[in-house]
Write an enzyme that holds these catalytic residues in place. Structure first.
Site, PDB file in Angstrom:
ATOM      1  N   ILE A 137       0.906  -1.083   0.079  1.00  0.00           N
ATOM      2  CA  ILE A 137       0.092  -0.133   0.058  1.00  0.00           C
ATOM      3  C   ILE A 137       0.874   1.216   0.023  1.00  0.00           C
ATOM      4  O   ILE A 137       1.979   1.161   0.324  1.00  0.00           O
ATOM      5  CB  ILE A 137      -0.991   0.002   1.102  1.00  0.00           C
ATOM      6  CG1 ILE A 137      -0.161   0.062   2.581  1.00  0.00           C
ATOM      7  CG2 ILE A 137      -1.948  -1.067   1.130  1.00  0.00           C
ATOM      8  CD1 ILE A 137      -1.258  -0.151   3.659  1.00  0.00           C
ATOM      9  N   ASP A 138       0.488   2.225  -0.601  1.00  0.00           N
ATOM     10  CA  ASP A 138       1.256   3.492  -0.736  1.00  0.00           C
ATOM     11  C   ASP A 138       1.683   3.922   0.826  1.00  0.00           C
ATOM     12  O   ASP A 138       1.115   3.824   1.668  1.00  0.00           O
ATOM     13  CB  ASP A 138       0.337   4.609  -1.341  1.00  0.00           C
ATOM     14  CG  ASP A 138      -0.062   4.027  -2.829  1.00  0.00           C
ATOM     15  OD1 ASP A 138       0.843   3.345  -3.447  1.00  0.00           O
ATOM     16  OD2 ASP A 138      -1.188   4.471  -3.379  1.00  0.00           O
ATOM     17  N   LYS A 139       2.670   5.012   0.529  1.00  0.00           N
ATOM     18  CA  LYS A 139       3.437   5.437   1.635  1.00  0.00           C
ATOM     19  C   LYS A 139       2.320   6.251   2.465  1.00  0.00           C
ATOM     20  O   LYS A 139       2.223   5.999   3.736  1.00  0.00           O
ATOM     21  CB  LYS A 139       4.380   6.463   1.315  1.00  0.00           C
ATOM     22  CG  LYS A 139       5.003   7.393   2.439  1.00  0.00           C
ATOM     23  CD  LYS A 139       6.160   8.465   1.727  1.00  0.00           C
ATOM     24  CE  LYS A 139       6.519   9.417   2.949  1.00  0.00           C
ATOM     25  NZ  LYS A 139       7.369  10.515   2.470  1.00  0.00           N
TER      26      LYS A 139
END
EC number: 5.4.99.-
Length: 303
Positions: A137-139
């Site tokens: 999942i994105d930062k």
């Protein structure tokens, strides 16, 4: 060495082979593919090719993936929120602002660094920089991730993702008031031709399907639950922008005037999968992070 094969379909005809393979295998970066080609681990129709080879229809590609190198990413003690753990898998609730895995020149402060300090047994399938990482999942997206602690578990979880049998539900706040209660977005995603740092809806992209339902409506925003059928890079962020309801706080795909939150208001709330050893279905839920919960409270009070 692990042997991997692909057959080029019409959507990838004319693409450079390094780009095509990075699209076909999400866990591979383009630079990793280029290295495989340069080291002569890639054959197209039984022949070695260069990185700028353009794919043709029905090309048969064979890749020999070398064994992972000895891990040179250092463990770092972190206060990780481990939701579940056994000998094969663990589930972690990732905070906002934390990168999942190291990249070249950026090998500290990531979830992988923390996981290495937490447990010594992580699968080695993804090599030096991404041990145990099955999906990402994105930062600045928060929430649940599953991690494989051995190669058998890793292969099982990856197969479940490919077979679309996992459960991945996200909670998000989006711009605008969505009139219908639920819908499915089926639109292919690929690299944005105008901006290589973004993804976009493109004709020759990879299939991407997001199911969503409205949980609550506000004056200018909507609380939505999105369920992933596929797992493309930035999928929910791109799909919600595509239908005119970008994720609030999204610096890449949303408007400048938005809710005050340090990153997109997107949370991986529910994660379910079959245990790689026992086959039992496991499902976990993580509450909204504090900053997103505060936003929701404000929207409810101002309604």
């Amino acid at each position: 060495m692990e042997n991997v094969t692909f057959t080029i379909d019409e959507n990838l005809v004319g693409q450079r082979i390094d780009k095509a393979l990075a699209l076909l295998e999400e866990e591979w970066s383009r630079s990793f593919v280029q290295q495989l080609i340069k080291e002569k681990h890639v054959l197209v129709n039984g022949q070695q090719v260069k990185v700028n080879y353009k794919c043709s229809a029905a090309d048969h590609i064979e890749i020999q993936v070398p064994e992972p190198e000895p891990l040179d990413v250092l463990p770092e003690e972190m206060n990780l929120e481990i939701v579940y753990e056994d000998a094969d898998v663990l589930v972690v609730n990732k905070p906002r602002g934390m990168v999942v895995h190291p990249a070249a020149g950026h090998t500290t402060g990531t979830l992988v660094n923390g996981l290495m300090a937490h447990c010594k047994d992580l699968s080695g399938i993804n090599g030096v920089l991404r041990p145990g990482i099955v999906h990402r999942i994105d930062k600045d997206t928060t929430g649940l991730l599953m991690v494989a602690k051995n190669d058998q578990a890793h292969e099982s979880l990856v197969e479940q993702l490919k077979a679309k049998t996992t459960t991945r539900k996200y909670i998000t706040i989006v711009h605008g008031v969505i009139p219908h209660n639920e819908a499915t977005i089926d639109a292919p995603i690929g690299r944005d031709k105008q901006d290589r740092q973004k993804m976009a809806i493109v004709d020759n992209g990879r299939d991407a399907v997001t199911h969503f339902k409205v949980l609550e409506r506000f004056e200018e925003y909507t609380l939505v639950e999105c369920q992933l059928e596929t797992g493309r890079t930035h999928q929910i962020r791109v799909h919600m922008k595509y239908i005119g309801h970008p994720v609030a706080g999204d610096p890449k795909y949303g408007p400048r005037r938005t809710l005050s939150i340090n990153g997109q208001a997107l949370h991986a709330a529910v994660l379910g999968f079959n245990h790689p050893k026992t086959g039992a279905y496991l499902e976990f839920e993580a509450p909204l992070p504090a900053d997103m919960g505060k936003l929701l409270d404000q929207l409810q009070k101002n309604r």
